[in-house]
Design a protein around this motif. Structure first.
Motif, short mmCIF file in Angstrom:
data_model
loop_
_atom_site.label_atom_id
_atom_site.label_comp_id
_atom_site.label_asym_id
_atom_site.label_seq_id
_atom_site.Cartn_x
_atom_site.Cartn_y
_atom_site.Cartn_z
N VAL A 158 -18.13 -15.35 -24.68
CA VAL A 158 -18.10 -15.09 -26.12
C VAL A 158 -19.21 -15.90 -26.77
CG1 VAL A 158 -15.63 -14.55 -26.26
CG2 VAL A 158 -16.38 -16.89 -26.59
N GLU A 159 -19.80 -15.31 -27.79
CA GLU A 159 -20.77 -16.03 -28.61
C GLU A 159 -20.11 -16.35 -29.93
OE1 GLU A 159 -24.42 -13.82 -28.91
OE2 GLU A 159 -24.90 -14.15 -26.81
N VAL A 160 -20.21 -17.63 -30.31
CA VAL A 160 -19.61 -18.11 -31.55
C VAL A 160 -20.73 -18.29 -32.56
CG1 VAL A 160 -18.19 -19.92 -32.58
CG2 VAL A 160 -17.84 -19.29 -30.18
N LYS A 161 -20.50 -17.79 -33.77
CA LYS A 161 -21.55 -17.78 -34.79
C LYS A 161 -21.96 -19.15 -35.28
CE LYS A 161 -20.28 -13.27 -36.64
NZ LYS A 161 -19.74 -12.55 -37.80
N LYS A 162 -21.02 -20.07 -35.40
CA LYS A 162 -21.36 -21.38 -35.97
C LYS A 162 -21.39 -22.46 -34.91
CE LYS A 162 -16.80 -23.04 -37.19
NZ LYS A 162 -16.07 -23.78 -38.18
N ASP A 178 -12.75 -27.48 -35.77
CA ASP A 178 -14.09 -27.10 -36.18
C ASP A 178 -14.78 -26.20 -35.15
OD1 ASP A 178 -16.22 -27.22 -38.08
OD2 ASP A 178 -17.28 -28.62 -36.76
N THR A 179 -14.01 -25.70 -34.20
CA THR A 179 -14.59 -24.87 -33.15
C THR A 179 -13.62 -23.77 -32.77
OG1 THR A 179 -15.72 -24.96 -31.02
CG2 THR A 179 -13.78 -26.33 -31.24
N VAL A 180 -13.94 -23.07 -31.71
CA VAL A 180 -13.08 -22.02 -31.16
C VAL A 180 -12.50 -22.55 -29.86
CG1 VAL A 180 -13.09 -19.70 -30.19
CG2 VAL A 180 -14.47 -20.19 -32.21
N ALA A 195 -8.39 -7.18 -27.61
CA ALA A 195 -7.44 -8.24 -27.96
C ALA A 195 -8.16 -9.47 -28.49
CB ALA A 195 -6.57 -8.60 -26.76
N ILE A 196 -9.29 -9.82 -27.91
CA ILE A 196 -10.05 -10.98 -28.39
C ILE A 196 -10.67 -10.67 -29.75
CG2 ILE A 196 -12.11 -12.41 -27.93
CD1 ILE A 196 -11.23 -12.31 -24.95
N THR A 249 -9.79 -13.14 -36.49
CA THR A 249 -9.56 -12.75 -37.88
C THR A 249 -10.50 -13.47 -38.86
OG1 THR A 249 -7.82 -14.42 -38.11
CG2 THR A 249 -7.14 -12.18 -37.47
N LYS A 250 -11.11 -14.56 -38.43
CA LYS A 250 -12.03 -15.32 -39.28
C LYS A 250 -13.48 -14.89 -39.11
CE LYS A 250 -9.13 -19.43 -39.18
NZ LYS A 250 -9.06 -20.84 -38.76
N GLY A 251 -13.75 -13.94 -38.24
CA GLY A 251 -15.12 -13.48 -38.02
C GLY A 251 -16.02 -14.53 -37.41
#
Length: 121
Positions: free
Chosen positions: A34-38, A47-49, A80-81, A86-88
């Motif tokens: 997965v790539e996380v935007k922030k 503060d993370t995923v 599902a992921i 829900t927070k984008g």
């Protein structure tokens, strides 16, 4: 942006075209990217995923699936992921799913499918 990569998760699954596959089950392996935007600003899980969330989602999808095709299971994990996000926070989800024991008369290590979605579109 940063990436989370979970490699070679192992599960016992009851997917397959043949009745014996669904009855007895078989080993599957799975990779998730997965790539996380922030980028995290502090040393806090808030503060993370959390990759633990992803593992729980994948485990539930595998345990509940009775799909015929590994493609179906891989796509249901991607969906599902995406539903969890829900927070984008994510920009990409990619799943590689390997079926280890195969009802094929031949010599090979595994069959793998790769499914993904670029969430920026």
């Amino acid at each position: 942006m940063y990436r989370i990569l979970m490699k070679n998760m192992k599960f016992h699954s009851h997917i397959g075209v043949f009745e014996e596959e669904k009855k007895l089950g078989q080993a599957i392996e799975l990779d998730l990217l997965v790539e996380v935007k922030k980028t995290p600003k502090c040393d806090s899980i808030e503060d993370t995923v959390s990759y633990a969330d992803f593992y729980d989602i994948i485990k539930e999808e595998v345990e509940n699936s009775r799909a015929d095709l590994i493609e179906t299971l891989a796509q249901s994990i991607v969906e599902a992921i995406k539903a969890w996000d829900t927070k984008g926070q994510l920009s990409k989800v990619n799943v590689k799913l390997r079926k280890i024991a195969l009802p094929i008369d031949g010599i090979l290590d595994y069959v793998q499918v790769e499914m993904g979605d670029d969430l920026n579109d």
